[in-house]
Design an enzyme around this catalytic site. Structure first.
Site, short mmCIF file in Angstrom:
data_model
loop_
_atom_site.label_atom_id
_atom_site.label_comp_id
_atom_site.label_asym_id
_atom_site.label_seq_id
_atom_site.Cartn_x
_atom_site.Cartn_y
_atom_site.Cartn_z
N LYS A 259 0.84 -1.19 0.00
CA LYS A 259 0.00 0.00 0.00
C LYS A 259 0.88 1.25 0.00
CE LYS A 259 -3.95 -1.84 2.61
NZ LYS A 259 -4.98 -1.66 1.56
N ARG A 333 -10.31 -11.52 1.42
CA ARG A 333 -11.15 -12.56 0.82
C ARG A 333 -10.45 -13.92 0.84
NH1 ARG A 333 -11.53 -9.16 -4.60
NH2 ARG A 333 -11.16 -7.55 -3.05
N1 BES Z 1 -8.26 -3.94 4.26
C1 BES Z 1 -8.33 -3.50 2.91
C2 BES Z 1 -9.62 -2.76 2.59
C3 BES Z 1 -9.81 -1.39 3.19
C4 BES Z 1 -9.36 -0.28 2.51
C5 BES Z 1 -10.48 -1.22 4.37
C6 BES Z 1 -9.57 0.98 3.04
C7 BES Z 1 -10.69 0.04 4.89
C8 BES Z 1 -10.24 1.14 4.22
C9 BES Z 1 -8.28 -4.68 1.96
O1 BES Z 1 -7.49 -5.73 2.37
C10 BES Z 1 -7.71 -4.18 0.68
O2 BES Z 1 -6.58 -3.79 0.67
N2 BES Z 1 -8.50 -4.22 -0.37
C11 BES Z 1 -8.09 -3.75 -1.65
C12 BES Z 1 -8.59 -4.72 -2.69
C13 BES Z 1 -8.10 -4.43 -4.06
C14 BES Z 1 -6.63 -4.71 -4.15
C15 BES Z 1 -8.89 -5.27 -5.04
C16 BES Z 1 -8.67 -2.36 -1.85
O3 BES Z 1 -9.83 -2.15 -1.53
O4 BES Z 1 -7.94 -1.49 -2.33
MN MN Z 2 -5.48 -5.48 1.75
#
Ligand code: BES
Ligand code: MN
Ligand code: ZN
Length: 481
Positions: A259, A333
């Site tokens: 990230k 997931r």
């Molecule tokens: N934990 C995150 C989702 C999230 C993002 C929760 C912001 C709360 C605030 C999850 O694991 C994630 O990183 N999801 C990605 C998925 C994508 C790579 C398809 C996302 O939402 O960017």
């Molecule tokens: Mn994630």
């Protein structure tokens, strides 16, 4: 917290209600001197009575009095939350609630949500400041009213639900180095012991035996051992089983698909789904519904490392489904897939609900008020919706759309772990659906509601909110298969 009753009398830290016509709700022989002064205050044109409000007055006799305006809309949980947020001084650990004379007054039916809102609104995270000036915990709640069983029960129910929710918030707020997978496991174990629930946990060796390649694929970049926590509430061998599954990612760096740095610290909250499920089990342990409830909380970190899963890697879940990991940041997931498939095979539930801070796309779609909901079964959907209404944990349904299925079709495997860039909450939900078979299933994406919510007075504006903890417990209490 001690709940007591005394005859109406002048006390410090007094809570007094008034209605939308600026009428104070007081017992009959309340000192006229005081009621005259408060009435004069309410007479000021800047005091508006149509909407709910809380006014903090100082009076030498009572020290502090909170005049609480019911307003026309009268959401008592919100009102309690507004009041709770004002109870910030350290000396507000003793509260006195003055109730009107007539026990037939509608306010008597709303004491439970009012107090729940108050206990939730008053929450502050302790944190790690060596010098703090946080309010003392609430130690005494005194009703200035005749003692009734209904009032005492309302107060203790409100306390049970708020306490578990506040504990879920505490877990969610702990930083990643204090809330590691083994710490979440210890918290599950301690809560189960306290509530008389059965606790067990699969370690990595046991997960390997079960073939949980997706969960382990996420865990393999972390130095910390992963666990699958299992808590069981047993109502009886003939009762149907409800399965709850909560994402317990104690820190989500994104893994190799790292990230961006800005705001990454927020990902310490990525176990809030697991914390909500745990909090719900604590409430369930006390309120004892007539159905069996099993909670699964898979927990690990998502970290970059020489051994970490790489984009393009193929993992195999415990039900044999193969998954191409195209983005290691779509890890929630993956851990839920193994937990769902395992839980359904082992516990044969009649319904399953999962909760996760799953997608940023959910936040884009719904903002910070509603949690996203997906459901493959109308009867279960109605029940989740009702539980949301009763508890004030707002949810909004997203389409359960099979047209998205082809987006997560893999090229060299059954599935891939991301869809195209649009509709991300739905594709994540459709991914999870592949692991529940025909079982009625609801999915709650709490990415936008799990922390820092502005518009719900009984949620904190900063830090973990404990969202859906009470919803899940309420669902279990009222659930029919
Ligand atoms: N934990 C995150 C989702 C999230 C993002 C929760 C912001 C709360 C605030 C999850 O694991 C994630 O990183 N999801 C990605 C998925 C994508 C790579 C398809 C996302 O939402 O960017
Ligand atoms: Mn994630
Ligand atoms: Zn995550």
């Amino acid at each position: 917290m001690k709940i007591q009753f005394v005859a109406p009398q002048v006390q410090k830290n007094l809570i007094v209600f008034f209605d939308e016509k600026k009428r104070l709700l007081l017992p009959k022989d309340w000192p006229q001197e005081l009621s005259r002064q408060w009435q004069a205050f309410l007479g000021l044109p800047e005091v508006k009575a149509e909407s709910s409000s809380v006014h903090n007055l100082f009076h030498p006799l009572v020290e502090r009095v909170f005049l609480v305006g019911l307003g026309k809309k009268r959401d008592f949980r919100e009102l309690g939350g507004m009041l709770g947020k004002k109870l910030v001084q350290p000396d507000f650990s003793n509260l006195h609630l003055l109730l009107p004379e007539a026990p037939s007054h509608p306010i008597y039916n709303e004491i439970e949500p009012f107090l729940e809102g108050l206990f939730l609104g008053r929450y502050r995270y302790q944190g790690f400041k060596t010098k703090d000036n946080l309010p003392d915990p609430l130690s005494n709640l005194t009703f200035l009213a005749p003692k009734t069983k209904a009032l005492a029960e309302a107060a203790s129910l409100a306390w049970t639900k708020a306490l578990a929710t506040n504990q879920a918030r505490d877990l969610g707020n702990l930083p990643g180095n204090k809330m590691r997978p083994k710490d979440l496991m210890a918290a599950c174990k301690a809560a189960a012991k306290q509530g008389g629930l059965t606790f067990s946990a699969l370690n990595e060796t046991q997960m390997e035996k079960e073939g949980m390649g997706c969960l382990l694929g996420v865990a393999q970049g972390s130095e910390e051992p992963a666990f699958l926590n299992i808590l069981e509430y047993k109502a009886g061998p003939k009762a149907p089983t409800l399965l709850l599954v909560g994402k317990g990612l104690t820190f989500d760096s994104g893994g190799i698909s790292l990230k961006p740095g800005l705001g990454m610290q927020e990902m310490k909250h990525d176990m809030c789904g697991g914390a909500a499920v745990l909090g719900a089990m604590q409430i369930i342990a006390q309120l004892r519904p007539k159905v069996n409830v099993v909670a699964l909380i898979p927990t690990t970190e998502n970290m970059p490392d020489g051994k970490a899963t790489k984009p393009g890697d193929v993992l195999t879940a415990c039900n044999g489904t193969t998954v191409e990991v195209l983005n290691t940041d779509a890890e929630g997931r993956l851990i839920l897939a193994d937990a769902l498939a395992y839980g359904i095979k082992r516990f044969k539930p009649s319904a399953v609900v999962d909760v996760a801070t799953l997608t940023g796309a959910c936040v884009v779609a719904l903002g910070h008020y509603h949690s996203g909901l997906m459901c493959n079964d109308e009867k279960l959907y109605q029940q989740v919706e009702q539980a949301a209404k009763r508890t004030g944990d707002p949810v909004w349904r997203m389409p359960h759309a099979e047209v998205y299925d082809k987006e997560i079709e893999g090229t060299l495997s059954d599935l891939k772990n991301i869809g195209s860039k649009d509709g991300g909450m739905i594709t994540a939900g459709m991914f999870l659906k592949r692991f529940v078979g025909e079982v009625p299933w609801a999915h709650l994406d709490i990415a936008g509601t799990a922390w820092s919510v502005e518009r719900i007075p009984y949620y904190p504006t900063q830090g973990a909110t404990g969202t859906v903890t009470r919803l899940l417990a309420d669902l279990a209490m009222n659930w029919k298969k």
